[in-house]
Design a protein around this motif. Sequence first.
Motif, PDB file in Angstrom:
ATOM      1  N   MET A 177       0.840  -1.207   0.000  1.00 44.01           N
ATOM      2  CA  MET A 177       0.000   0.000   0.000  1.00 44.01           C
ATOM      3  C   MET A 177       0.865   1.243   0.000  1.00 44.01           C
ATOM      4  N   VAL A 178       0.527   2.182  -0.878  1.00 45.80           N
ATOM      5  CA  VAL A 178       1.097   3.520  -0.858  1.00 45.80           C
ATOM      6  C   VAL A 178      -0.065   4.472  -0.612  1.00 45.80           C
ATOM      7  N   SER A 179      -0.037   5.213   0.503  1.00 49.17           N
ATOM      8  CA  SER A 179      -1.128   6.121   0.844  1.00 49.17           C
ATOM      9  C   SER A 179      -0.627   7.557   0.788  1.00 49.17           C
ATOM     10  N   LEU A 180      -1.207   8.346  -0.104  1.00 45.36           N
ATOM     11  CA  LEU A 180      -0.794   9.732  -0.304  1.00 45.36           C
ATOM     12  C   LEU A 180      -1.894  10.685   0.150  1.00 45.36           C
ATOM     13  N   GLY A 181      -1.524  11.958   0.346  1.00 47.53           N
ATOM     14  CA  GLY A 181      -2.522  12.976   0.626  1.00 47.53           C
ATOM     15  C   GLY A 181      -2.818  13.161   2.094  1.00 47.53           C
ATOM     16  N   CYS A 182      -4.044  13.550   2.383  1.00 46.94           N
ATOM     17  CA  CYS A 182      -4.452  14.021   3.701  1.00 46.94           C
ATOM     18  C   CYS A 182      -4.773  12.875   4.646  1.00 46.94           C
ATOM     19  N   PRO A 183      -4.973  13.190   5.947  1.00 45.20           N
ATOM     20  CA  PRO A 183      -5.362  12.145   6.905  1.00 45.20           C
ATOM     21  C   PRO A 183      -6.653  11.434   6.540  1.00 45.20           C
ATOM     22  N   LYS A 184      -7.568  12.105   5.820  1.00 44.91           N
ATOM     23  CA  LYS A 184      -8.804  11.435   5.417  1.00 44.91           C
ATOM     24  C   LYS A 184      -8.494  10.287   4.470  1.00 44.91           C
ATOM     25  N   ASN A 185      -7.520  10.464   3.591  1.00 45.52           N
ATOM     26  CA  ASN A 185      -7.070   9.375   2.730  1.00 45.52           C
ATOM     27  C   ASN A 185      -6.446   8.262   3.561  1.00 45.52           C
ATOM     28  N   LEU A 186      -5.690   8.639   4.593  1.00 43.93           N
ATOM     29  CA  LEU A 186      -5.052   7.649   5.453  1.00 43.93           C
ATOM     30  C   LEU A 186      -6.102   6.770   6.127  1.00 43.93           C
ATOM     31  N   VAL A 187      -7.195   7.371   6.583  1.00 44.73           N
ATOM     32  CA  VAL A 187      -8.278   6.595   7.187  1.00 44.73           C
ATOM     33  C   VAL A 187      -8.880   5.641   6.163  1.00 44.73           C
ATOM     34  N   ASP A 188      -9.069   6.098   4.929  1.00 39.27           N
ATOM     35  CA  ASP A 188      -9.567   5.214   3.874  1.00 39.27           C
ATOM     36  C   ASP A 188      -8.623   4.026   3.687  1.00 39.27           C
ATOM     37  N   SER A 189      -7.326   4.284   3.681  1.00 37.77           N
ATOM     38  CA  SER A 189      -6.343   3.210   3.513  1.00 37.77           C
ATOM     39  C   SER A 189      -6.441   2.212   4.660  1.00 37.77           C
ATOM     40  N   GLU A 190      -6.595   2.718   5.882  1.00 32.65           N
ATOM     41  CA  GLU A 190      -6.720   1.829   7.045  1.00 32.65           C
ATOM     42  C   GLU A 190      -7.945   0.928   6.915  1.00 32.65           C
ATOM     43  N   ARG A 191      -9.054   1.488   6.460  1.00 30.28           N
ATOM     44  CA  ARG A 191     -10.278   0.699   6.325  1.00 30.28           C
ATOM     45  C   ARG A 191     -10.125  -0.382   5.245  1.00 30.28           C
ATOM     46  N   ILE A 192      -9.499  -0.012   4.147  1.00 29.14           N
ATOM     47  CA  ILE A 192      -9.288  -0.991   3.069  1.00 29.14           C
ATOM     48  C   ILE A 192      -8.397  -2.122   3.557  1.00 29.14           C
ATOM     49  N   LEU A 193      -7.283  -1.777   4.191  1.00 33.76           N
ATOM     50  CA  LEU A 193      -6.350  -2.808   4.649  1.00 33.76           C
ATOM     51  C   LEU A 193      -6.949  -3.669   5.764  1.00 33.76           C
ATOM     52  N   THR A 194      -7.762  -3.057   6.623  1.00 29.85           N
ATOM     53  CA  THR A 194      -8.423  -3.827   7.675  1.00 29.85           C
ATOM     54  C   THR A 194      -9.318  -4.902   7.060  1.00 29.85           C
ATOM     55  N   GLN A 195     -10.087  -4.529   6.038  1.00 27.92           N
ATOM     56  CA  GLN A 195     -10.950  -5.514   5.390  1.00 27.92           C
ATOM     57  C   GLN A 195     -10.127  -6.599   4.705  1.00 27.92           C
ATOM     58  N   LEU A 196      -9.035  -6.202   4.061  1.00 28.83           N
ATOM     59  CA  LEU A 196      -8.203  -7.198   3.382  1.00 28.83           C
ATOM     60  C   LEU A 196      -7.541  -8.139   4.381  1.00 28.83           C
ATOM     61  N   ARG A 197      -7.120  -7.606   5.530  1.00 26.07           N
ATOM     62  CA  ARG A 197      -6.561  -8.493   6.564  1.00 26.07           C
ATOM     63  C   ARG A 197      -7.611  -9.491   7.034  1.00 26.07           C
ATOM     64  N   ALA A 198      -8.846  -9.006   7.209  1.00 22.03           N
ATOM     65  CA  ALA A 198      -9.925  -9.899   7.634  1.00 22.03           C
ATOM     66  C   ALA A 198     -10.216 -10.957   6.568  1.00 22.03           C
ATOM     67  N   ASP A 199      -9.929 -10.640   5.301  1.00 24.47           N
ATOM     68  CA  ASP A 199     -10.141 -11.586   4.213  1.00 24.47           C
ATOM     69  C   ASP A 199      -8.965 -12.548   4.029  1.00 24.47           C
ATOM     70  N   GLY A 200      -7.948 -12.429   4.894  1.00 18.40           N
ATOM     71  CA  GLY A 200      -6.847 -13.379   4.844  1.00 18.40           C
ATOM     72  C   GLY A 200      -5.589 -12.887   4.170  1.00 18.40           C
ATOM     73  N   TYR A 201      -5.546 -11.606   3.790  1.00 17.41           N
ATOM     74  CA  TYR A 201      -4.360 -11.065   3.146  1.00 17.41           C
ATOM     75  C   TYR A 201      -3.324 -10.651   4.193  1.00 17.41           C
ATOM     76  N   HIS A 202      -2.056 -10.768   3.812  1.00 21.39           N
ATOM     77  CA  HIS A 202      -0.974 -10.202   4.604  1.00 21.39           C
ATOM     78  C   HIS A 202      -0.510  -8.907   3.955  1.00 21.39           C
ATOM     79  N   MET A 203       0.098  -8.049   4.751  1.00 25.89           N
ATOM     80  CA  MET A 203       0.626  -6.806   4.228  1.00 25.89           C
ATOM     81  C   MET A 203       2.098  -6.973   3.882  1.00 25.89           C
ATOM     82  N   SER A 204       2.512  -6.359   2.807  1.00 27.15           N
ATOM     83  CA  SER A 204       3.903  -6.412   2.380  1.00 27.15           C
ATOM     84  C   SER A 204       4.572  -5.070   2.648  1.00 27.15           C
ATOM     85  N   ALA A 205       5.772  -5.136   3.198  1.00 25.83           N
ATOM     86  CA  ALA A 205       6.502  -3.903   3.502  1.00 25.83           C
ATOM     87  C   ALA A 205       7.228  -3.341   2.283  1.00 25.83           C
ATOM     88  N   ASP A 206       7.306  -4.104   1.200  1.00 27.92           N
ATOM     89  CA  ASP A 206       7.986  -3.613   0.001  1.00 27.92           C
ATOM     90  C   ASP A 206       7.260  -4.109  -1.241  1.00 27.92           C
TER      91      ASP A 206
END
Length: 447
Positions: free
Chosen positions: A13-42
């Motif tokens: 994930m690359v999250s750009l812009g304001c904190p409102k975008n950051l919250v959107d990114s958190e929500r997307i990643l939270t759902q993906l984690r719940a769906d069984g995805y892992h996050m990649s640092a690179d």
Amino acid sequence: MATQLPSPPRVGMVSLGCPKNLVDSERILTQLRADGYHMSADYAGADVVLVNTCGFLDSAKEESLEAIGEAIAENGRVIVTGCMGKEAETIRARFPQVLAITGAHEYEQVVEAVHEAAPPSIGPYVDLIPDAGLKLTPRHYSYLKISEGCNHRCTFCIIPSLRGDLVSRRPDAILREAEKLVAAGTKELLVISQDTSAYGIDIRREPRAWKGREVVPGMTDLARELGRIAPWVRLHYVYPYPHVDAVIPLMAEGLVLPYLDIPFQHAAPAVLKRMRRPANEAKVLERIRGWRAVAPDIAIRSTFVVGFPGETESDFQYLLDWLDEAQLDRVGAFRFEPVAGAAANDLPDPVPEEVKEERYARIMAKTAAISAAKLQAKVGRPLDAIIDAVDAETGGATGRSYADAPEIDGEVHLRDAGHLSVGDIVRVHVEEADDHDLFGVPDQLPR
């Protein structure tokens, strides 16, 4: 023989812009984690990369396009979301290999695109912090988005076309989220929206029960309830409307931090009129004086645009004089920049770039001097700070006072603080100050 489960797919994930975008990114990643995805640092370790774009200014769009290009070069499998998703043709013209493009806060479409690009395997594989979701900010502070969209039609802004009109969240849903965040370690809630002072006007007739009380959708009731949940509550993007006066006593009582982030943008009536902003700057000064009478330590931060079309030297000097009287604690400034689709682009009398630069330098010098004087007045006084970082080798620590939001305001630098931990809120004795930061020593044990 035990069945070997497939490796879970990984998402970057690359999250750009304001904190409102950051919250959107958190929500997307939270759902993906719940769906069984892992996050990649690179990029190399990701099966697909999400780029959450900013589309407010041309410079932000270019940064978004550069981030998309880098992700494609390093990984090749890229999904684009966020504000620049409205310009899908522009993105595809430059990067036809992008897998999918969605707009701002289109969570379901983003998740569906990820599922299609890298189907989820059996999961979930990772336990989330109970009920709190995945966070992209440090554990001790969290952005809390209370609404989407905006009803204003400022000539320099395209946010309504990107995110729509105001849509407020139910107060009980916001408060439940706040409780979960605090239970997971959050000490500071940063309340964000496009217009926090407008929160609830679209659902005002729908009060909700909370802890045996009825909460009316509105900034005052919401701020009061949040203050009962979190140690620190900080309000961002508040317009200086009369009803904001009702929040100031909550600051005097200690329920809410005495801090307001207000997007004034300018002070000269002629410029405010061309911006389609509230233009009664004298009333604003009266309101600020009234706030300081109730909560003397209130910190007010704002941002201003210099070089707006038609801004004369007289207009700019008016702004500088207004700042002398307003004595704002924290100020940021931007040189006017055309935004595709904004009405301001068609206004006459553009300001030359060299004049913008000269005015920008003058306003920053003015506000730095005001900040230095206000911070110098804090020397010798005790104040509370929340700790953001601790250096075990030097025994130093860095934190923020009530007057400092993360990443946009100043810091409090401490010595003899190696015993502190990130997230501690500690009383500090201020020893020195410069234009933007304070320096001191812990005055008591953390709490």
